[in-house]
Design a protein around this motif. Structure first.
Motif, short mmCIF file in Angstrom:
data_model
loop_
_atom_site.label_atom_id
_atom_site.label_comp_id
_atom_site.label_asym_id
_atom_site.label_seq_id
_atom_site.Cartn_x
_atom_site.Cartn_y
_atom_site.Cartn_z
N ASP A 226 0.82 -1.21 0.00
CA ASP A 226 0.00 0.00 0.00
C ASP A 226 0.85 1.26 0.00
N SER B 225 -4.50 9.79 2.56
CA SER B 225 -4.54 8.46 3.17
C SER B 225 -4.86 7.41 2.12
N LEU C 51 -5.80 3.25 2.31
CA LEU C 51 -6.10 2.13 3.21
C LEU C 51 -6.39 0.88 2.39
N ASN D 42 -6.20 -3.29 7.22
CA ASN D 42 -5.70 -2.05 7.84
C ASN D 42 -6.79 -0.99 7.94
N ALA D 43 -7.82 -1.07 7.08
CA ALA D 43 -8.92 -0.10 7.13
C ALA D 43 -9.69 -0.17 8.44
N GLU E 282 -8.26 -0.62 11.43
CA GLU E 282 -7.43 -0.19 12.55
C GLU E 282 -7.82 1.21 13.03
N GLY F 271 -6.34 3.46 10.22
CA GLY F 271 -5.19 2.79 9.64
C GLY F 271 -4.02 2.86 10.60
N ASN G 257 0.15 0.96 6.02
CA ASN G 257 1.02 0.31 7.01
C ASN G 257 1.91 -0.76 6.42
#
Length: 392
Positions: free
Chosen positions: A166, A199, A201, A205-206, A208, A218, A230
């Motif tokens: 990502d 950002s 995502l 991770n979306a 988080e 994230g 991340n």
């Protein structure tokens, strides 16, 4: 110091500022924070902008050198202001607006002790309220940002390579942004709002949560900035939500699109369609006089009706808004939240962002920038709204 189209724009703003100060029973304002200086002068400098209800503005400048004009005064420190006022027959105000929410305590008290007003009010709140309603030149700059924002998003599929992470994809998008004219600086109001150019995502991770006050979180790359990408590998079945800044002029558009690696689960596509339905319903209902809380309620009702309340605006941590004003900062007023007391007015510009998080898959949904017109709203950011495959 100021000429042409910009001067006409600033006179509109100065007239609005004086009118609001009169309504507040305040004689003058003193601005020194970058975003407020830019709003009031069209540029950023180290110094002060002073406007009273009875006179044209004064520009007290410390740095840089080179500005000229009959109302430009160079100073070394704010303690010189009373003397410079006296030399120019400027009356010291008995009531004054100072940027209470943006200045440090030390700087606020320093200015307060210099002016010693009988009454001091908050210039931060004053400025944010004024900045809600945009001028014709500001709207023109939004349109420029929107076109360049769209151009960058058209290039995103070309940034993708199988097996990348990502953050690698985000870096490629950031490169395209800068080549297309992005200023690079992402301005936001308030603490816990650190972010670099937007950002991205992907996947789990979306979900988080983040301490930062954005719609979704994230984990980020480091504990010092726990937000956004991340290092997730972009593999088949992953949703990639791109929410990169539209800062191609000082006036930022806000736009989110969802991309996919391979085929996503059916529930992701269904949730995305619900987000599009929320956007359409709110855009149809929004007009001058619309209560921001009622617009939020439309989104919440549709999410509940579709059985997606637990996924709406997050899972582990859910944002309690579905839209926000945009401008020189990405998070201006008004805010579309259930407790809002604000209503839409003509020439406000806001971002609408109904989003859902699908555990293990990622975030889906939409975000666009809208201009409030005399009769409804106009979508400023126009680009493909379905989920876009990255690996066609």
């Amino acid at each position: 110091m100021i000429e042409g189209e910009l001067r006409e724009d600033l006179h509109i703003k100065w007239d609005r500022m004086r009118s609001e100060m009169r309504a507040m029973g305040i004689e003058a304002c003193l601005l020194s924070v970058d975003v407020n200086l830019y709003y009031a002068t069209g540029r950023v400098y180290n110094g002060y902008f002073y406007l009273s209800i009875e006179d044209e503005p004064w520009f007290f400048i410390k740095r840089p050198n080179g500005y000229s004009g009959e109302r430009v005064v160079y100073i070394r420190k704010p303690e010189e202001l009373p003397e410079r006022f006296a030399e120019r027959h400027i009356r010291m105000p008995r009531s004054l607006l100072l940027e209470a929410d943006e200045l440090s305590y030390t700087e606020y008290m320093r200015l307060f002790s210099i002016f010693r007003p009988e009454k001091a009010e908050n210039a931060t709140r004053f400025s944010r309220k004024l900045r809600q309603v945009k001028t014709p030149l500001e709207i023109k700059r939004f349109r420029i940002s929107a076109r360049k924002h769209e151009a960058t998003y058209r290039e995103i599929p070309a940034c993708f390579r199988p097996g990348m992470t990502d953050i690698e994809l985000q870096i490629e998008i950031e490169r395209r942004m800068r080549k297309n004219g992005s200023i690079g600086l992402f301005r936001a109001f308030g603490a816990n709002m650190d972010i670099y150019m937007g950002s991205l995502l992907a996947g789990a991770n979306a979900e988080e949560p983040s301490p930062f006050d954005f719609a979704l979180g994230g984990g980020g790359l480091d504990a010092s900035c726990p937000l956004g990408a991340n290092g997730t590998v972009l593999k088949d079945g992953t949703a990639v939500m791109v929410d990169m800044a539209g800062n191609y002029t000082a006036y930022m558009t806000d736009m989110t699109r969802v991309f996919s690696v391979g085929r996503l689960p059916d529930e992701a596509y269904r949730a995305h369609q619900v987000a599009l339905a929320i956007q359409a319903e709110i855009a149809n209902a929004a007009r001058p006089g619309s209560a921001c809380s009622e617009l939020y309620d439309i989104a919440a009702r549709i999410a509940e009706r579709e059985g997606l309340s637990d996924n709406f605006m997050g899972t582990k941590q859910q944002a309690k808004f579905v839209g926000h004003g945009i401008g020189i900062q990405i998070n201006e007023l008004p805010v579309l939240t259930p407790r809002s007391k604000e209503v839409l007015e003509p020439n406000m510009v806001f971002a609408l962002e109904p989003k859902f998080v699908i555990p293990g898959v990622g975030a889906v949904g939409i975000e666009n920038s809208f201009l409030v017109t005399d009769t409804g709203v106009e979508k400023l950011t126009v680009f493909e709204e379905e989920i876009i495959p990255l690996d066609k």
